[in-house]
Design an enzyme around this catalytic site. Structure first.
Site, PDB file in Angstrom:
ATOM      1  N   TYR A 132       9.168  30.228 -13.048  1.00 48.32           N
ATOM      2  CA  TYR A 132      10.099  31.115 -12.363  1.00 48.32           C
ATOM      3  C   TYR A 132       9.589  31.751 -11.079  1.00 48.32           C
ATOM      4  O   TYR A 132      10.314  31.831 -10.099  1.00 48.32           O
ATOM      5  CB  TYR A 132      10.536  32.244 -13.311  1.00 48.32           C
ATOM      6  CG  TYR A 132      11.313  33.333 -12.612  1.00 48.32           C
ATOM      7  CD1 TYR A 132      12.680  33.206 -12.385  1.00 48.32           C
ATOM      8  CD2 TYR A 132      10.666  34.476 -12.117  1.00 48.32           C
ATOM      9  CE1 TYR A 132      13.387  34.192 -11.697  1.00 48.32           C
ATOM     10  CE2 TYR A 132      11.375  35.456 -11.429  1.00 48.32           C
ATOM     11  CZ  TYR A 132      12.726  35.309 -11.227  1.00 48.32           C
ATOM     12  OH  TYR A 132      13.427  36.266 -10.542  1.00 48.32           O
ATOM     13  N   GLY A 181      -1.293  41.164  -8.191  1.00 44.72           N
ATOM     14  CA  GLY A 181      -1.868  40.975  -9.523  1.00 44.72           C
ATOM     15  C   GLY A 181      -1.810  42.284 -10.280  1.00 44.72           C
ATOM     16  O   GLY A 181      -0.978  43.144  -9.994  1.00 44.72           O
TER      17      GLY A 181
HETATM   18  P1  5GP Z   1      17.029  38.688 -19.332  1.00 39.16           P
HETATM   19  O1  5GP Z   1      18.402  38.961 -18.828  1.00 39.16           O
HETATM   20  O2  5GP Z   1      16.969  37.754 -20.489  1.00 39.16           O
HETATM   21  O3  5GP Z   1      16.280  39.979 -19.592  1.00 39.16           O
HETATM   22  O4  5GP Z   1      16.198  38.035 -18.147  1.00 39.16           O
HETATM   23  C1  5GP Z   1      16.247  36.654 -17.914  1.00 39.16           C
HETATM   24  C2  5GP Z   1      16.629  36.383 -16.484  1.00 39.16           C
HETATM   25  O5  5GP Z   1      15.711  37.049 -15.615  1.00 39.16           O
HETATM   26  C3  5GP Z   1      16.578  34.906 -16.135  1.00 39.16           C
HETATM   27  O6  5GP Z   1      17.758  34.588 -15.414  1.00 39.16           O
HETATM   28  C4  5GP Z   1      15.374  34.752 -15.223  1.00 39.16           C
HETATM   29  O7  5GP Z   1      15.644  33.864 -14.145  1.00 39.16           O
HETATM   30  C5  5GP Z   1      15.142  36.126 -14.702  1.00 39.16           C
HETATM   31  N1  5GP Z   1      13.713  36.430 -14.621  1.00 39.16           N
HETATM   32  C6  5GP Z   1      12.685  35.983 -15.371  1.00 39.16           C
HETATM   33  N2  5GP Z   1      11.526  36.517 -14.969  1.00 39.16           N
HETATM   34  C7  5GP Z   1      11.802  37.308 -13.935  1.00 39.16           C
HETATM   35  C8  5GP Z   1      11.018  38.115 -13.072  1.00 39.16           C
HETATM   36  O8  5GP Z   1       9.804  38.218 -13.181  1.00 39.16           O
HETATM   37  N3  5GP Z   1      11.708  38.794 -12.083  1.00 39.16           N
HETATM   38  C9  5GP Z   1      13.065  38.726 -11.943  1.00 39.16           C
HETATM   39  N4  5GP Z   1      13.663  39.437 -10.986  1.00 39.16           N
HETATM   40  N5  5GP Z   1      13.828  37.983 -12.747  1.00 39.16           N
HETATM   41  C10 5GP Z   1      13.204  37.272 -13.718  1.00 39.16           C
HETATM   42 MG    MG Z   2      17.486  33.724 -13.136  1.00 43.72          MG
END
Ligand code: 5GP
Ligand code: MG
Length: 500
Positions: free
Chosen positions: A269, A125
Site C-alpha cells: 500500500y 520512520g
Molecule cells: P479500514 O477502513 O479497513 O480501516 O482501512 C482500510 C483502507 O485504508 C484501505 O482502503 C486501504 O487502502 C487504506 N489504508 C491502508 N493503510 C493505510 C495507510 O497507512 N494510510 C492510509 N491513508 N490509508 C491506508
Molecule cells: Mg484504499
C-alpha cells in the site's frame, strides 16, 4: 481533510481516524541548482507519505534557512517562499505523525545548534528506544538547548539534540557514534552548512535511495521522487549506512551490520506504484498480488472493480488471471482530503460519498468482485459494500491483496491499536459478516511475499505475523504520545522521568 479532532485524514472515510502513512524525506546537494525548487517537487512526489505538515531547509555554506508549516506541500509553499530559500544544499520533509502529535512545533526539518553551526534534519520512520535516547540526552547534555525545550515532542527532536550536543567531535563523527545506539526504523536526510547526510537503519525498514543529477546528488524516500526531479537512480542507501556529500564528493561509512527487514506493506500500500524497492517495481508486485488472489480465491462474477486508487493494480491482476472483465464501478474525487473546510452535518452523514460516487449503470444487477489492498478497521469495505448494494449490485465479493492485519506497526505506520484491528478479534467469516460482503478472500502471506520477489527473511511482516524484527521495549516506553508525557514532566520538575 481536518478531522473533527483536528487531525488530517486522506482516507476514503474522511471523518474517521483511518490508518496513516508515515513520512517522506528528500535531500539534495547541487551547487548552481535551485535546490529549494528541486526539493519542493521532490516533496510533491512524496506527498502520499504524509499530509500533515511540510518543510524545507536550505544551506548556503554559511547559514541554514527553514520554512515549514501545517498542510500539504502545495499549501505550505509559494514561489516567494521558495525563492527566499537560498543555498546549494536542501533537506525536505512531508509528515504524518508517528511519535509526537500533529502540531506546528513538531513539523520538520528539525533544527539544532552545534558548536560549529546548525543542523537541519528530516526523518521517516519511528524509533523504538526514544525513552532510552531521551535519558541519554539528559545524561550527556543536560543543558541542551534543543527544540524539545520549545515543546517539540518528536523522536526526531531527540535525535537532533543528540546529534548536536558534542562540541568536541564533528557532526559526522557524532553520527557514526550515535546511530548504532538508535533503535527502530529511520531514514534520515540531514545537513549542516556544508554537508548533506543520509542514513538508514540497519534493517532498512523504510526505503531510501540515492540519485545523481548532472551537477549534484539527491536522496529520497522513493525512487519515483528521483524521476520527478530528473535524477538518475544510483542505488539504495544501504541499511546501516551513513552517506556524506560535500565539495569533496560522496563518502560512505557502514555504522552497523545489515540485518535487512524491509517493510512488506510498502509493496502492498504505502509506496507509489511507480517506485521500485530492492529492484522490484511496486506496480508489478501489486498486479502479481492480484493474480495470486484470483488463483487463491476464485469466484463467478461479472465485473472486477478496484477500490480506488490503492486497489487498482491488484484488481487488474485479478481480472487478468480470472478472465472477468475489469471496470470502474466508482468514481473518485481526487481532491477530497485537500480541503480545510469542515463539511456541514448533512454532508458529513453522506460520509464516503464525498470521496466515492457509484456508477449505477455499471453496477446494477452485476455480481461484483471488489478488490482493495488491505482491511484495517473494516470501515472502508463496510461502507463500500453498503453503497454498492444500494446502487443495485447483485452480489459483492470482496478480495483483499494482503493477509489480515492483526498486529500494530511500531516502525512508522500508525494503523491502530490491536483492539481496533478488525481481524485481530474476528475470523475471516466474521469479518465478512461485519462488512456485509457475500464472500471475502484475503491473499495468503506466501502469495504476498512471492509477489515482492524478496525472500521472507529479508522482509518485515510484523503487522501480519506479530514477528517484530527490531526488539520492542515495554509498552509504557512506546507510543505516539511518549514525549508529550515526558515533556510535561520536564516542565514540572525541570528534569525527565519518561517511564514514571
Ligand atoms: P479500514 O477502513 O479497513 O480501516 O482501512 C482500510 C483502507 O485504508 C484501505 O482502503 C486501504 O487502502 C487504506 N489504508 C491502508 N493503510 C493505510 C495507510 O497507512 N494510510 C492510509 N491513508 N490509508 C491506508
Ligand atoms: Mg484504499
Amino acid at each position: 481533510m481536518i478531522r473533527p479532532d483536528g487531525q488530517l485524514n486522506h482516507d476514503i472515510l474522511p471523518f474517521e481516524k483511518g490508518p496513516q502513512d508515515q513520512c517522506g524525506v528528500f535531500g539534495v546537494w547541487a551547487p548552481g541548482e535551485e535546490v529549494s525548487k528541486l526539493t519542493y517537487f521532490g516533496l510533491y512526489a512524496l506527498q502520499h507519505r504524509g499530509q500533515e505538515s511540510a518543510g524545507i531547509a536550505t544551506a548556503n555554506g554559511e547559514k541554514i534557512l527553514v520554512y515549514k508549516d501545517m498542510g500539504l506541500v502545495s499549501q505550505v509553499f509559494n514561489e516567494a517562499a521558495l525563492e527566499s530559500l537560498l543555498g546549494h544544499i536542501a533537506v525536505g520533509h512531508t509528515r504524518y505523525s508517528t511519535t509526537g502529535a500533529s502540531h506546528w512545533r513538531n513539523a520538520q526539518p528539525t533544527l539544532g545548534k552545534t558548536a560549529y553551526g546548525t543542523i537541519a534534519l528530516a526523518h521517516n520512520g519511528n524509533l523504538t528506544n526514544t525513552a532510552e535516547l531521551m535519558e541519554l540526552l539528559e545524561k550527556r547534555y543536560p543543558n541542551h538547548e534543543s527544540e524539545l525545550r520549545g515543546g517539540n515532542t518528536t523522536d526526531t527532536a531527540v535525535l537532533t539534540a543528540l546529534l548536536t550536543g558534542n562540541a568536541d567531535a564533528s557532526l559526522e563523527a557524532t553520527a557514526l557514534e550515535l546511530l548504532p545506539l538508535v533503535k527502530g526504523a529511520y531514514c534520515l536526510a540531514f545537513m549542516d552548512e556544508h554537508t548533506l547526510y543520509a542514513a538508514r537503519d540497519p534493517q532498512g525498514v523504510r526505503p531510501l535511495v540515492l540519485g545523481r543529477l548532472e551537477r549534484g546528488w539527491v536522496v529520497a524516500s522513493e525512487s519515483a521522487a528521483l524521476d520527478i526531479v530528473g535524477a538518475s537512480f544510483v542505488r539504495e542507501v544501504e541499511p546501516g549506512e551513513l552517506i556524506a556529500i560535500d565539495e569533496n564528493g560522496l563518502r560512505s561509512t557502514s555504522f552497523a551490520p545489515k540485518k535487512r527487514a524491509g517493510c512488506v506493506f510498502e509493496y502492498v500500500y504505502l509506496a507509489r506504484p511507480d517506485t521500485s524497492i530492492s529492484g522490484r517495481v511496486v506496480y508489478e508486485a501489486r498486479v502479481e498480488m492480484g493474480r495470486t488472489l484470483a488463483r487463491e480465491f476464485p469466484v463467478e462474477a461479472d465485473l472486477v472493480m478496484p477500490t480506488p486508487e490503492s486497489g487498482t493494480p491488484a484488481a487488474i491482476g485479478y481480472s487478468e488471471f480470472s478472465g472477468i472483465p475489469f471496470g470502474h464501478g466508482l468514481v473518485k474525487n481526487a481532491y477530497v482530503g485537500r480541503t480545510f473546510i469542515q463539511p456541514s452535518q448533512t454532508i458529513r452523514q453522506l460520509g464516503i460519498r464525498l470521496k466515492l460516487n457509484p456508477l449505477r449503470e455499471v453496477i446494477a444487477g452485476k455480481r461484483l468482485v471488489v478488490v482493495d489492498d488491505s482491511i484495517v478497521r473494516g470501515n472502508t469495505q463496510r461502507a463500500l459494500v453498503k453503497m454498492l448494494k444500494e446502487a443495485g449490485a447483485a452480489e459483492v465479493h470482496v478480495r483483499i491483496s494482503s493477509p489480515p492485519i492483526t498486529w500494530p506497526c511500531f516502525y512508522g505506520i500508525d494503523f491502530a491499536s490491536r483492539a481496533e484491528l478488525i481481524a485481530s478479534g474476528l475470523g475471516v467469516d466474521e469479518v465478512r459478516q461485519s462488512i456485509g460482503a457475500d464472500s471475502l478472500g484475503y491473499l495468503s502471506k506466501e502469495g504476498m511475499i512471492a509477489a515482492t520477489n524478496q525472500p521472507e527473511s529479508k522482509l518485515c511482516t510484523a503487522c501480519f505475523t506479530g514477528q517484530y524484527p527490531i526488539e520492542l521495549p515495554a509498552t509504557e516506553r512506546l507510543g505516539k504520545n511518549l514525549l508529550e508525557r515526558g515533556v510535561a514532566t520536564i516542565r514540572e520538575e525541570g528534569h525527565v522521568h519518561i517511564n514514571d
